[in-house]
Design a protein around this motif. Sequence first.
Motif, PDB file in Angstrom:
ATOM      1  N   CYS A   1       0.663  -1.054  -0.013  1.00 52.39           N
ATOM      2  CA  CYS A   1       0.131   0.058  -0.051  1.00 52.39           C
ATOM      3  C   CYS A   1       0.858   1.155  -0.117  1.00 52.39           C
ATOM      4  CB  CYS A   1      -0.970  -0.249   1.149  1.00 52.39           C
ATOM      5  SG  CYS A   1      -2.296  -1.132   1.053  1.00 52.39           S
ATOM      6  N   ALA A   2       1.889   1.173   0.881  1.00 52.66           N
ATOM      7  CA  ALA A   2       2.833   2.418   0.907  1.00 52.66           C
ATOM      8  C   ALA A   2       3.758   2.722  -0.385  1.00 52.66           C
ATOM      9  CB  ALA A   2       3.846   2.229   2.216  1.00 52.66           C
ATOM     10  N   ILE A   3       3.974   1.771  -0.930  1.00 53.25           N
ATOM     11  CA  ILE A   3       4.753   1.781  -2.030  1.00 53.25           C
ATOM     12  C   ILE A   3       3.792   2.394  -3.310  1.00 53.25           C
ATOM     13  CG2 ILE A   3       5.915   0.339  -4.190  1.00 53.25           C
ATOM     14  CD1 ILE A   3       7.033  -1.551  -1.968  1.00 53.25           C
ATOM     15  N   SER A   4       2.552   1.655  -3.490  1.00 52.50           N
ATOM     16  CA  SER A   4       1.673   1.980  -4.385  1.00 52.50           C
ATOM     17  C   SER A   4       1.098   3.678  -4.315  1.00 52.50           C
ATOM     18  CB  SER A   4       0.334   1.309  -4.159  1.00 52.50           C
ATOM     19  OG  SER A   4      -0.331   1.583  -3.111  1.00 52.50           O
ATOM     20  N   LEU A   5       1.172   4.109  -3.127  1.00 54.49           N
ATOM     21  CA  LEU A   5       0.853   5.608  -2.912  1.00 54.49           C
ATOM     22  C   LEU A   5       2.055   6.586  -3.191  1.00 54.49           C
ATOM     23  CD1 LEU A   5      -0.687   5.224   0.376  1.00 54.49           C
ATOM     24  CD2 LEU A   5      -2.042   6.078  -1.339  1.00 54.49           C
ATOM     25  N   VAL A   6       3.223   5.930  -2.891  1.00 54.35           N
ATOM     26  CA  VAL A   6       4.232   6.908  -3.417  1.00 54.35           C
ATOM     27  C   VAL A   6       4.335   6.816  -4.984  1.00 54.35           C
ATOM     28  CG1 VAL A   6       6.777   6.756  -3.451  1.00 54.35           C
ATOM     29  CG2 VAL A   6       5.774   6.152  -1.284  1.00 54.35           C
TER      30      VAL A   6
ATOM     31  N   VAL B   1       2.168  -2.837  -8.447  1.00 55.05           N
ATOM     32  CA  VAL B   1       2.286  -3.105  -7.219  1.00 55.05           C
ATOM     33  C   VAL B   1       1.302  -3.981  -6.649  1.00 55.05           C
ATOM     34  CG1 VAL B   1       2.853  -2.255  -4.920  1.00 55.05           C
ATOM     35  CG2 VAL B   1       3.847  -1.194  -6.658  1.00 55.05           C
ATOM     36  N   VAL B   2      -0.032  -3.588  -6.780  1.00 55.03           N
ATOM     37  CA  VAL B   2      -1.223  -4.283  -6.401  1.00 55.03           C
ATOM     38  C   VAL B   2      -1.462  -5.622  -7.208  1.00 55.03           C
ATOM     39  CG1 VAL B   2      -3.812  -4.044  -6.277  1.00 55.03           C
ATOM     40  CG2 VAL B   2      -2.180  -1.897  -6.183  1.00 55.03           C
ATOM     41  N   VAL B   3      -0.954  -5.758  -8.415  1.00 51.39           N
ATOM     42  CA  VAL B   3      -0.829  -7.246  -9.117  1.00 51.39           C
ATOM     43  C   VAL B   3       0.012  -7.991  -8.237  1.00 51.39           C
ATOM     44  CG1 VAL B   3      -0.756  -8.307 -11.063  1.00 51.39           C
ATOM     45  CG2 VAL B   3      -2.003  -6.114 -11.010  1.00 51.39           C
ATOM     46  N   ILE B   4       1.161  -7.511  -8.024  1.00 53.25           N
ATOM     47  CA  ILE B   4       2.077  -8.513  -7.359  1.00 53.25           C
ATOM     48  C   ILE B   4       1.650  -8.913  -6.191  1.00 53.25           C
ATOM     49  CG2 ILE B   4       4.366  -8.275  -6.241  1.00 53.25           C
ATOM     50  CD1 ILE B   4       5.264  -6.566  -8.572  1.00 53.25           C
ATOM     51  N   GLY B   5       0.886  -7.923  -5.375  1.00 55.59           N
ATOM     52  CA  GLY B   5       0.321  -8.591  -4.059  1.00 55.59           C
ATOM     53  C   GLY B   5      -0.924  -9.421  -4.314  1.00 55.59           C
TER      54      GLY B   5
ATOM     55  N   ASN C   1       1.838  -1.446 -16.857  1.00 54.11           N
ATOM     56  CA  ASN C   1       1.752  -2.231 -15.786  1.00 54.11           C
ATOM     57  C   ASN C   1       1.883  -3.677 -15.736  1.00 54.11           C
ATOM     58  OD1 ASN C   1       1.095  -0.377 -13.045  1.00 54.11           O
ATOM     59  ND2 ASN C   1       0.037   0.491 -14.858  1.00 54.11           N
ATOM     60  N   ALA C   2       1.363  -4.121 -16.505  1.00 47.91           N
ATOM     61  CA  ALA C   2       1.585  -5.652 -16.975  1.00 47.91           C
ATOM     62  C   ALA C   2       3.113  -6.139 -17.133  1.00 47.91           C
ATOM     63  CB  ALA C   2       0.745  -6.035 -18.038  1.00 47.91           C
ATOM     64  N   ALA C   3       3.532  -5.233 -17.969  1.00 49.51           N
ATOM     65  CA  ALA C   3       5.131  -5.415 -18.080  1.00 49.51           C
ATOM     66  C   ALA C   3       5.998  -5.215 -17.069  1.00 49.51           C
ATOM     67  CB  ALA C   3       5.396  -4.497 -19.298  1.00 49.51           C
ATOM     68  N   LEU C   4       5.557  -4.309 -16.133  1.00 46.62           N
ATOM     69  CA  LEU C   4       6.323  -4.074 -14.914  1.00 46.62           C
ATOM     70  C   LEU C   4       6.191  -5.339 -13.914  1.00 46.62           C
ATOM     71  CD1 LEU C   4       5.633  -0.280 -14.178  1.00 46.62           C
ATOM     72  CD2 LEU C   4       7.873  -1.418 -14.752  1.00 46.62           C
ATOM     73  N   VAL C   5       4.956  -5.961 -13.908  1.00 43.69           N
ATOM     74  CA  VAL C   5       4.723  -6.958 -13.145  1.00 43.69           C
ATOM     75  C   VAL C   5       5.636  -8.154 -13.506  1.00 43.69           C
ATOM     76  CG1 VAL C   5       3.173  -8.906 -12.424  1.00 43.69           C
ATOM     77  CG2 VAL C   5       2.199  -6.525 -12.553  1.00 43.69           C
ATOM     78  N   MET C   6       5.744  -8.170 -14.827  1.00 40.86           N
ATOM     79  CA  MET C   6       6.639  -9.322 -15.349  1.00 40.86           C
ATOM     80  C   MET C   6       8.249  -9.277 -15.019  1.00 40.86           C
ATOM     81  SD  MET C   6       4.433 -11.515 -16.872  1.00 40.86           S
ATOM     82  CE  MET C   6       5.883 -12.555 -17.636  1.00 40.86           C
ATOM     83  N   LEU C   7       8.525  -8.019 -14.914  1.00 36.72           N
ATOM     84  CA  LEU C   7       9.968  -7.610 -14.630  1.00 36.72           C
ATOM     85  C   LEU C   7      10.074  -7.768 -13.199  1.00 36.72           C
ATOM     86  CD1 LEU C   7      10.597  -4.692 -17.092  1.00 36.72           C
ATOM     87  CD2 LEU C   7      11.280  -6.727 -17.272  1.00 36.72           C
ATOM     88  N   LEU C   8       9.272  -7.244 -12.301  1.00 37.53           N
ATOM     89  CA  LEU C   8       9.416  -6.950 -11.141  1.00 37.53           C
ATOM     90  C   LEU C   8       8.830  -7.932  -9.947  1.00 37.53           C
ATOM     91  CD1 LEU C   8       8.488  -3.257 -10.649  1.00 37.53           C
ATOM     92  CD2 LEU C   8      10.715  -4.184 -10.866  1.00 37.53           C
TER      93      LEU C   8
ATOM     94  N   VAL D   1      10.857  -8.833  -6.568  1.00 33.52           N
ATOM     95  CA  VAL D   1      10.098  -8.388  -5.120  1.00 33.52           C
ATOM     96  C   VAL D   1       9.715  -9.746  -4.394  1.00 33.52           C
ATOM     97  CG1 VAL D   1       7.932  -7.500  -4.400  1.00 33.52           C
ATOM     98  CG2 VAL D   1       9.308  -6.377  -6.050  1.00 33.52           C
ATOM     99  N   VAL D   2       9.034 -10.974  -4.931  1.00 28.28           N
ATOM    100  CA  VAL D   2       8.843 -11.815  -4.093  1.00 28.28           C
ATOM    101  C   VAL D   2       9.852 -12.366  -3.288  1.00 28.28           C
ATOM    102  CG1 VAL D   2       7.921 -14.183  -4.084  1.00 28.28           C
ATOM    103  CG2 VAL D   2       6.518 -12.276  -5.602  1.00 28.28           C
ATOM    104  N   THR D   3      10.946 -12.590  -4.157  1.00 26.23           N
ATOM    105  CA  THR D   3      12.187 -13.187  -3.346  1.00 26.23           C
ATOM    106  C   THR D   3      12.573 -12.445  -2.365  1.00 26.23           C
ATOM    107  OG1 THR D   3      13.036 -14.035  -5.674  1.00 26.23           O
ATOM    108  CG2 THR D   3      14.670 -13.954  -3.835  1.00 26.23           C
ATOM    109  N   ALA D   4      12.668 -11.145  -2.148  1.00 30.97           N
ATOM    110  CA  ALA D   4      13.019 -10.226  -1.217  1.00 30.97           C
ATOM    111  C   ALA D   4      12.044 -10.361   0.156  1.00 30.97           C
ATOM    112  CB  ALA D   4      13.275  -8.796  -1.618  1.00 30.97           C
ATOM    113  N   LEU D   5      10.867 -10.409  -0.408  1.00 37.86           N
ATOM    114  CA  LEU D   5       9.887 -10.894   0.938  1.00 37.86           C
ATOM    115  C   LEU D   5       9.829 -11.969   1.462  1.00 37.86           C
ATOM    116  CD1 LEU D   5       6.370  -9.030  -1.052  1.00 37.86           C
ATOM    117  CD2 LEU D   5       8.209  -8.263   0.751  1.00 37.86           C
ATOM    118  N   ARG D   6      10.189 -13.159   0.636  1.00 34.20           N
ATOM    119  CA  ARG D   6      10.418 -14.527   1.172  1.00 34.20           C
ATOM    120  C   ARG D   6      11.555 -14.488   2.130  1.00 34.20           C
ATOM    121  NH1 ARG D   6       8.125 -17.558  -4.334  1.00 34.20           N
ATOM    122  NH2 ARG D   6       5.812 -17.415  -3.773  1.00 34.20           N
ATOM    123  N   LYS D   7      12.629 -13.817   1.615  1.00 38.26           N
ATOM    124  CA  LYS D   7      13.965 -13.752   2.285  1.00 38.26           C
ATOM    125  C   LYS D   7      13.501 -13.150   3.887  1.00 38.26           C
ATOM    126  CE  LYS D   7      17.394 -14.209  -1.217  1.00 38.26           C
ATOM    127  NZ  LYS D   7      18.579 -13.541  -1.609  1.00 38.26           N
TER     128      LYS D   7
END
Length: 237
Positions: free
Chosen positions: A28-33, A56-60, A172-179, A183-189
């Motif tokens: 939420c914070a990242i999406s607002l920024v 960001v929301v799609v990644i969530g 936004n779809a292309a950004l999801v594919m790239l990020l 992002v998920v790797t960092a969150l899982r770590k």
Amino acid sequence: MQTQPELTQTPNRSRINTHTLVSMAMLCAISLVLTYVCRFVPKVQGILSFDLKDAVVVIGGFLFGPLPALAITVISALIEMVTFSTTGPTGLIMNIISTGAFACTAAAIYKRKRTMAGAVSGLVTGVVAMTVAMLLWNFLITPIYMEVPRAVVTAMLPTVFLPFNLVKGGINAALVMLLYKPVVTALRKARLAPESPSNSADAQRRFGVGHVIAALFVLVTLVLLALVMMGVLKIGG
């Protein structure tokens, strides 16, 4: 004897819920920024902004499912409305419909088929769902918001609103594919995201180098189109 398993499972469930809430709050914070930063980007026709928060929301949504994606959408839109937005309740409604249609559709499809094909199918369907929804709601609400005849907005649907939403959704779809993978790797770590239900080999194949190159090509192409639509780049003489 039957109460012991319940006592040992409750902390685990609480820990998972807490981690999910923390991750959702971060998203939420990242999406607002991103939304705030995108306010300084030139608008299309003086009214339409290319917003990158949908990625960001799609990644969530890919991580936690369509309902958490909707929760992130609504919370972010409400905070935006009471902080820096100038569009009031109308902007709130349009934000929720636009991002919700895209993110929840993509997340619902990916939840059923957690593969690369499922991700691409979800993203493409999400872009289409968002575009159709926004064409309908711009037809209904924009004449009232802009205080112009409905015929004016109707004429803008195929020439302005349709290409705008397709380009915005594609970026936004292309950004999801790239990020998504980093992002998920960092969150899982950080233990803020659930582990993949699939085996590691399948997970590695989901977002490979070829998909990254394809996403980069799509992103660059659509960004150039967006710059043309904003009047930053000129075509021809």
